[in-house]
Scaffold this motif. Structure first.
Motif, PDB file in Angstrom:
ATOM      1  N   HIS A 321       0.819  -1.220   0.000  1.00  0.00           N
ATOM      2  CA  HIS A 321       0.000   0.000   0.000  1.00  0.00           C
ATOM      3  C   HIS A 321       0.848   1.262   0.000  1.00  0.00           C
ATOM      4  O   HIS A 321       0.388   2.324  -0.430  1.00  0.00           O
ATOM      5  N   HIS A 322       2.103   1.172   0.464  1.00  0.00           N
ATOM      6  CA  HIS A 322       2.978   2.348   0.441  1.00  0.00           C
ATOM      7  C   HIS A 322       3.365   2.738  -0.983  1.00  0.00           C
ATOM      8  O   HIS A 322       3.717   3.898  -1.234  1.00  0.00           O
ATOM      9  N   LEU A 323       3.313   1.769  -1.903  1.00  0.00           N
ATOM     10  CA  LEU A 323       3.695   2.066  -3.290  1.00  0.00           C
ATOM     11  C   LEU A 323       2.660   2.976  -3.959  1.00  0.00           C
ATOM     12  O   LEU A 323       2.942   3.563  -5.012  1.00  0.00           O
ATOM     13  N   ASP A 327       4.688  10.169  -3.112  1.00  0.00           N
ATOM     14  CA  ASP A 327       5.270  11.342  -2.443  1.00  0.00           C
ATOM     15  C   ASP A 327       5.617  11.051  -0.987  1.00  0.00           C
ATOM     16  O   ASP A 327       6.211  11.896  -0.318  1.00  0.00           O
ATOM     17  N   MET A 328       5.206   9.903  -0.492  1.00  0.00           N
ATOM     18  CA  MET A 328       5.406   9.607   0.926  1.00  0.00           C
ATOM     19  C   MET A 328       6.798   9.035   1.156  1.00  0.00           C
ATOM     20  O   MET A 328       7.402   8.421   0.276  1.00  0.00           O
ATOM     21  N   PRO A 333      11.631   2.814   0.923  1.00  0.00           N
ATOM     22  CA  PRO A 333      11.917   1.660   1.792  1.00  0.00           C
ATOM     23  C   PRO A 333      11.062   0.442   1.445  1.00  0.00           C
ATOM     24  O   PRO A 333      11.560  -0.691   1.430  1.00  0.00           O
ATOM     25  N   SER A 334       9.784   0.669   1.149  1.00  0.00           N
ATOM     26  CA  SER A 334       8.894  -0.452   0.796  1.00  0.00           C
ATOM     27  C   SER A 334       9.353  -1.118  -0.496  1.00  0.00           C
ATOM     28  O   SER A 334       9.400  -2.354  -0.599  1.00  0.00           O
ATOM     29  N   ALA A 335       9.693  -0.299  -1.505  1.00  0.00           N
ATOM     30  CA  ALA A 335      10.149  -0.856  -2.781  1.00  0.00           C
ATOM     31  C   ALA A 335      11.437  -1.662  -2.597  1.00  0.00           C
ATOM     32  O   ALA A 335      11.594  -2.749  -3.170  1.00  0.00           O
ATOM     33  N   VAL A 356       2.828  -6.709  -7.557  1.00  0.00           N
ATOM     34  CA  VAL A 356       3.350  -5.342  -7.548  1.00  0.00           C
ATOM     35  C   VAL A 356       3.323  -4.677  -8.922  1.00  0.00           C
ATOM     36  O   VAL A 356       2.960  -3.500  -9.049  1.00  0.00           O
ATOM     37  N   LEU A 357       3.706  -5.398  -9.975  1.00  0.00           N
ATOM     38  CA  LEU A 357       3.839  -4.759 -11.285  1.00  0.00           C
ATOM     39  C   LEU A 357       2.526  -4.152 -11.791  1.00  0.00           C
ATOM     40  O   LEU A 357       2.513  -3.000 -12.255  1.00  0.00           O
ATOM     41  N   PRO A 358       1.412  -4.868 -11.731  1.00  0.00           N
ATOM     42  CA  PRO A 358       0.150  -4.222 -12.181  1.00  0.00           C
ATOM     43  C   PRO A 358      -0.155  -2.960 -11.375  1.00  0.00           C
ATOM     44  O   PRO A 358      -0.655  -1.974 -11.919  1.00  0.00           O
TER      45      PRO A 358
END
Length: 986
Positions: A321-323, A327-328, A333-335, A356-358
């Motif tokens: 959800h961070h992705l 701007d956050m 870090p999540s990626a 993740v990709l979609p």
């Protein structure tokens, strides 16, 4: 006596009988000590029966007085090294030690002796010791428990590791063995100053880590300890824990990790999300990657839970959800966490990218701002780069292949965005997609070429243009047909059409970019066959033109050809094609230009100098057979005027570059091209008519009025002399050269040409350690006192010591011996110093300049050792009015302030005065160098500098207002360091 065979050990024991049986423990100790010292030197001479009796004797003495024990242990250490030790005695000795000796009450050296005995037996009596079963492990635990000395710990850790890796029985003592070693984790050790043993904290860390990560049996005890240390505030403990976890994952499986995965993930996530330390973040990602890899290796039974799937599910749940928030602060870090987990295996990659990709593609479409799109595309790029690890993307489960159209659409849209930064990320992504065989369709590839051409030629920002050229160079070898069939013709067309539209442009013109792009894409032989004719055709077209900008155009084409030549060097076929196509063409154009009545642009020094590296790079990597084939054409061209091998070889007159007459001056300039060719040949290639060629070059270098021609002839002569086999022929040509130089140097209008020849011949001989080099160097030293030639001679010392770009370097197969600079320094600096002291005031600067050039090119460790004898002279050089001397001396002193602070401290008063004085020099380069030296002064011991602090700060205020920005920048840096001098923590 025992070594010579005159004494037996039995006789020695009998002779020591009084001491060994004495009631005084000190006397007994001395007797056993002497016996043990003899055994340590003679253990290899003992017989099996003697060893048996000695072992029994020493074992009984383990019950003796504590003063005797150290000597007893030394004797047992000697016996433990005996190859004839009877079976069973190793076990007997260790049992006795475990039972009778309280090891941790002994001194460090005696404890080390016990560890040595155990180590010796483990390496020679492994099976016997394994017969003890877990008793041996328990006995060692008792020995090691409480050890504190780092010297002993290194040995003890190695013993524990051997116990585990060599499969000794641990029995019920696994936890005890873990406790006795893990109590040192994390290692907290700072070696004392001037420690003679040289044991560093890192040695203990690695040794302990090797133990802790050596068996899965420690997992249930170790993993809670690592989690506990990860949650501590101590950064070193966190780093050690993470690195240990990564090491453990190499041998752990699902069984060991299952219980602790939630806690481990929680700790890793927290550290990556919250830490400000780049080191800790890096180690966290490495640990997560190792965990994912460990779970990926586990073989699943049909009814077992897929721990990898559930572990990756937890990561996705916490990070995905961070992705959606580009701007956050948690997006990167999540990626990184997701990429670390995904990169562990193909299975992990598919599980993560499927989710993740979609999402990333959807987010890219949702966010119209270039900055946000750039962040999303950089994350996408990270996942694309992971796919490269597994190459093809033809697997049925590949998420990437199923998203081919939207991925390409996103990347292509980035390439057309107005934001340069987004374009750059798009170009990187395009390069990665192109490297995935089977991903891009034929129509995609055509679109790729279109984008690369547009970015290369028409994008205003040079960063995007250069990145597109680099991408084309990377993709061309993968798709040679596409690039040779589509990109090269388009570039050729643009190159021709641009000339018709405009007469001239600046360096960043379309024509320049076309030339650069043609060179960049020439990374495959089939493409080189297409680009080289285009470049040569353009050069011929420019040669026939008459515009003022043609000189720069010719240089640009030569630079592109040089780049192509360098890219061909590792491919034999491409290298030979380039050589046999380009070299004859360049020679033919040059010969044609030299025969025209008016002075031709192609014969200008700038153009010929640009041609030299092309011919050199095209020649250095030829095989000896092909090089011999080529040299049989080129040398006769210059000596005999044999032009038949040249294309378009119908010339209006004969080619005689070594002939007499002013009308041949233009032809003589082409000796630069001869130099580029013959001086780049491998040493084992014979040069036809070499002696004749050498004589002609020698005559030309001394008699030619043109400085460029004379210098290139001298360099060519020197390059050939450097590679010439030793013998009578070489001696004769050198003697002839010396005679010519001496007569020309004595008097006459061509002293400078003779000096140039002397310089290059000296360098050629110095590099190969030829005996004549010292004689020629003495001639140069003598000329430092010449009022006319002295300054030029002083400057020539830089050329002697520096790497030459076109001849006399290893890349063109020159004979260059190691440490020639050190040898030159040792032989000639004392003479320079002596000459300086004996010289008149009008030429002293020449000696200082020559010395500073020599010192500037000397390896710094060598210079530091000679510093005490030379420093006073260097300080005197700072007072010289010659700015070159000042600059050379300052650049020499700056690194010495960092590398030899103690020696430099002795002259701090003089250094401060000289440096501050030179910050007001009229020459900007000297002011900058002086300020850098003033900055470097702060590396000297603080107590030495403090008396000068206020004075320096006041003096450095003036250059803060210097009219040159670079000077002001150095002044700010230097003054800031002086302000902080003596501050706490500095």
């Amino acid at each position: 006596g025992m070594k010579d065979g005159r004494w037996t050990v039995l006789q020695l024991v009998e002779a020591l009988g009084f001491s060994l049986e004495n009631t005084d423990p000190r006397t007994r100790g001395r007797g056993i000590q002497l016996l043990s010292q003899v055994l340590l030197q003679c253990y290899s001479l003992l017989q099996e029966k003697e060893v048996l009796h000695l072992v029994l004797f020493y074992e009984s003495r383990l019950q003796d007085h504590h003063l005797v024990i150290p000597s007893v242990l030394q004797g047992l250490r000697a016996l433990s090294m005996c190859e004839v030790l009877p079976p069973g005695l190793a076990v007997s000795v260790l049992k006795a030690i475990f039972q009778e000796v309280h090891v941790q009450s002994l001194l460090q050296l005696d404890r080390h002796t016990v560890y040595s005995i155990i180590t010796n037996f483990m390496s020679t009596r492994e099976e016997e010791l394994k017969g003890l079963g877990a008793d041996f492990t328990f006995g060692f635990i008792q020995v090691m428990d409480g050890e504190k000395d780092p010297r002993n710990l290194l040995v003890a850790f190695q013993i524990v590791r051997d116990l585990i890796t060599k499969n000794y029985a641990l029995g019920p003592f696994v936890e005890e063995l873990f406790e006795v070693t893990s109590c040192y984790f994390p290692v907290d050790f700072t070696p004392p100053p001037n420690d003679p043993h040289g044991i560093q904290r890192e040695d203990l860390i690695l040794s302990l880590r090797a133990v802790l990560a050596s068996t899965p049996q420690f997992a249930e005890f170790l993993l809670p300890l690592l989690i506990e240390k990860l949650d501590s505030e101590l950064q070193s403990a966190k780093l050690d824990s993470l690195q240990t976890l990564t090491a453990c994952c190499a041998i752990y499986g699902q069984k060991e990790l299952q219980e602790f995965l939630p806690s481990l993930w929680s700790s890793l996530r927290r550290e990556v999300f919250q830490t400000a330390s780049e080191k800790i973040e890096t180690e966290c990602l490495a640990a997560l990657h190792a965990l994912s890899a460990s779970l990926s290796r586990s073989v699943l039974s049909s009814d077992a839970e897929d721990l990898l799937d559930s572990f990756l599910g937890s990561i996705l749940q916490d990070c995905r959800h961070h992705l959606c928030e580009p701007d956050m602060k948690l997006v990167w870090p999540s990626a990184k966490l997701l990429q670390a987990a995904a990169g562990a295996s193909l299975r992990a990659y598919h599980r993560v990218t499927r989710s993740v990709l979609p999402l990333l593609l959807e987010q890219y479409t949702k966010h119209p701002q270039s900055s946000q799109r750039r962040t999303i595309l950089e994350m996408l790029l990270g996942f694309l780069e992971l796919q490269q690890k597994w190459g093809h993307v033809e697997e049925d489960e590949s998420t990437l292949l199923s998203l081919q159209a939207p991925v390409c659409s996103v990347v292509f849209s980035a390439l057309t965005d107005a934001s340069v930064q987004l374009q750059l990320v798009g170009i990187k992504a395009l390069t990665v997609l192109g490297s995935l065989q089977g991903f891009l369709s034929a129509s995609d590839l055509e679109l790729v070429v279109d984008h690369l051409i547009r970015l290369t030629l028409h994008e205003k920002d040079s960063q995007s243009s250069e990145a597109a050229m680099a991408a084309a160079g990377s993709l061309a070898p993968i798709y040679p047909k596409v690039f040779s069939g589509h990109m090269v013709p388009r570039l050729a067309e643009e190159l021709q059409s641009e000339r018709e539209e405009e007469s001239s442009r600046d360096h960043c013109s379309l024509q320049q970019r076309c030339l650069q792009a043609l060179a960049a894409v020439s990374t495959h032989t089939s493409i080189v066959r297409e680009t080289v004719p285009v470049l040569l055709q353009h050069l011929q077209k420019v040669q026939k033109g008459s515009e003022a900008g043609n000189t720069q155009d010719m240089v640009s084409v030569c630079q592109s050809l040089h780049r192509v030549a360098l890219q061909c060097q590792q491919d034999a076929e491409g290298c030979w094609y380039f050589h046999q196509t380009v070299v004859p063409c360049l020679l033919a154009m040059a010969v044609q230009a030299a025969m025209q009545e008016s002075t031709h642009l192609l014969l200008e020094e700038e153009v010929l100098t640009a041609m030299v590296p092309v011919i050199s790079a095209a020649t250095t990597h030829l095989s000896p057979e092909l090089a011999a084939q080529s040299v049989s054409h080129v040398v006769p061209l210059f000596l005999d005027g044999e032009v038949s091998f040249l294309p378009q070889n119908s010339f209006p007159c004969s080619f005689q570059p070594f002939g007499d007459g002013e009308c041949l001056e233009a032809q003589r300039r082409l000796v630069a091209l001869l130099m580029a060719f013959v001086c780049s040949l491998p040493r084992n290639v014979a040069i036809p008519q070499q002696e004749w060629l050498l004589r002609e070059l020698l005559a030309l270098s001394c008699s030619c009025n043109c400085p460029f021609t004379a210098t290139t002839a001298a360099k060519c002569f020197a390059g050939l002399v450097n590679k010439h086999p030793a013998g009578q022929q070489l001696d004769e040509i050198l003697q002839l050269a010396v005679n010519r130089m001496e007569s020309s140097l004595a008097e006459g209008p061509r002293r400078m040409q003779a000096l140039t020849l002397l310089l290059w011949v000296t360098k050629a001989l110095m590099l190969r350690y030829h005996p004549l080099s010292s004689c020629l160097t003495d001639k140069l030293l003598g000329l430092l006192g010449d009022t006319e030639l002295g300054p030029a001679v002083a400057d020539s010392f830089s050329l002697l010591m520096a790497e030459s770009p076109d001849v006399l370097h290893k890349g063109c197969h020159a004979d260059v011996r190691i440490m020639f600079r050190q040898r030159f320094f040792t032989d000639n600096v004392p003479k320079l110093v002596q000459g300086f002291h004996g010289a008149g005031p009008d030429v002293k600067a020449n000696y200082l300049k020559g010395l500073s050039h020599v010192l500037n090119h000397l390896p710094k460790p060598v210079l530091v050792t000679e510093l005490p004898t030379l420093l006073s002279l260097l300080l005197e050089a700072l007072s010289c009015s010659d700015r070159v001397v000042q600059l050379s001396t300052l650049s020499c002193l700056q690194p010495l302030l960092l590398e030899a602070p103690q020696i430099m401290s002795l002259h701090v008063d003089t250094l401060v005065t000289k440096f501050l004085s030179l910050t007001s020099s009229p020459t900007m380069a000297v002011r900058i160098a002086a300020l850098r030296c003033a900055h470097a002064l702060t590396c000297l011991p603080t107590p030495v500098l403090l008396p000068y602090k206020a004075r320096v700060i006041r003096a450095l205020a003036k250059p803060l207002d210097d009219k040159k920005r670079l000077v002001r920048k150095e002044a700010v840096a230097a003054r800031g360091e002086w302000f902080l001098l003596g501050s706490p923590g500095r």
